[in-house]
Design a protein around this motif. Structure first.
Motif: not given
Length: 400
Positions: A23-24, A27, A116-122, A126
């Motif tokens: 996932e990361w 993103g 996922t929120w983490s994928s969006w945030a990364l 970035t």
């Protein structure tokens, strides 16, 4: 004889790639591609222009560094970083660049980002970091590098946040449940306000296109006077295209009434036209070249559009006191949108009197909000009058 079960269709390439990536990684890949692809939109034409120059003028040297510097300055200018130029500063944002960045990010996020929120945030972080890095490396002085990087990163956050969210939504149909907690009349007001704002912008774009057609002779004369080679002319045309959304924002102020300036002492408005010397830029030939007559009625067209949208959404809005809250939300939405459009389309285009270009935020916001409120009030008043008349008829029918 039993038949074999049909083979399952293989998922598309991008879906297989997304499922294979962590996932990361999806993103981060989204943000990196957003920076690279949007940067190539301005870099590739600049390199093509200088690559073709030697074959036209007989020179053997190709100024790759100069072309890269010019493309970098245009890209960071589109992300909010002012660029020193000819004894002054150019800070007027070519709104086509952030629009391109947003579209690219949404398209890439649809294929690579995870739900996922983490994928969006990364992805968002970035892209912001990449924008800051480009601004830092492209700064003319070490003192301007840090400030430019911070400005570009901040604007990058504002661009990437909604763009990546739109891409993820289109890929997965994601839904923010927190939106369900917003009262229905507020959601209806947001829908009404955004639809009205979209019509106003569309009307401004059409008005700008009309003036561009009327100014074709002046544009052609300016292009001929520049005597540019085909590739250089193409690069200039691309740069001017990136400024077309900025001019549409100017025309929003024009159709509402207050108008805009291109250089101190000038004024382009439906009822007033005061012009002064302008740079030899073909796109400026598309500015309004007249005033008065039928043009002074353009603010009433804004009222008519507000009336039309309010009438079309009547069943969602209603006519009770809840509709008053929805209408207030819509007016606030339009006013906020007008303020944002006017603010991002103001800036400097050169030294001296050219340090002022664009419209004033407060007059455009106040007058635009008042015109839209007037259009909504027309439908609200007619609806109440119709209901009262209908009720009177019923009373007449029930009388013995």
């Amino acid at each position: 004889m039993p038949t074999a079960a049909p083979a399952l269709a293989r998922p598309p390439l991008f879906e297989r790639l997304r499922s294979a990536l962590p996932e990361w990684a999806g993103g981060v890949l989204t943000g990196v591609q957003g920076v690279v692809l949007s940067y190539l939109v301005v870099l590739a034409p600049a390199l093509a222009a200088v690559a073709g120059a030697p074959s036209l003028d007989g020179s053997a040297a190709v100024d790759w560094s100069g072309a890269t510097t010019a493309a970098t300055q245009l890209w960071v200018l589109g992300h909010g970083v002012a660029v020193p130029f000819a004894g002054g500063t150019v800070s007027l944002i070519p709104l086509g660049i952030p629009l391109f960045s947003g579209v690219i990010l949404a398209a890439v996020a649809r294929r690579f980002a995870a739900k996922t929120w983490s994928s969006w945030a990364l992805a968002v972080l970035t892209f912001a970091a990449g924008a800051g890095l480009v601004a830092f490396l492209g700064a003319s002085t070490p003192e301007a590098a840090a400030a430019g990087a911070l400005e570009a990163a901040t604007v990058g956050l504002a661009i990437a946040g909604p763009a990546v969210a739109i891409g993820i939504f289109r890929a997965f149909g994601a839904r923010l449940r927190v939106l369900d907690r917003i009262p229905a009349e507020v959601r209806a007001g947001l829908r009404l306000g955004l639809a009205t704002l979209a019509l106003i912008v569309a009307f401004a774009a059409v008005s700008g296109a009309v003036w561009a057609v009327l100014g074709m002779d002046g544009i052609a004369a300016t292009v001929s006077g520049l005597q540019m080679d085909p590739l250089g002319g193409g690069a200039l045309a691309l740069a001017e295209t990136l400024y077309v959304p900025t001019m549409v924002a100017w025309m929003v102020a024009w159709v509402i009434g207050p108008g805009f300036v291109v250089g101190a002492g000038s004024l382009y408005a439906p009822d007033t036209l005061t012009v002064d010397a302008l740079p030899a830029v073909p796109l400026l030939g598309a500015l309004p070249s007249g005033s008065g007559g039928w043009w002074v009625w353009s603010p009433l067209v804004v009222v008519a559009f507000a009336t039309l949208v309010r009438a079309l959404l009547h069943r969602r809005i209603g006519a009770g006191w809840a509709s008053a809250r929805a209408t207030g939300t819509a007016v606030a939405t339009v006013a906020g949108g007008l303020a944002a459009l006017t603010a991002v389309s103001r800036g400097s285009i050169g030294p001296g009197r050219l340090a002022a270009a664009g419209a004033e935020v407060v007059p455009v916001t106040l007058l635009g909000g008042a015109l839209v409120a007037a259009g909504y009030a027309v439908v609200w008043g007619l609806t109440w009058a119709w209901r009262i008349a209908l009720g009177t008829r019923r009373d007449d029918v029930t009388e013995p």
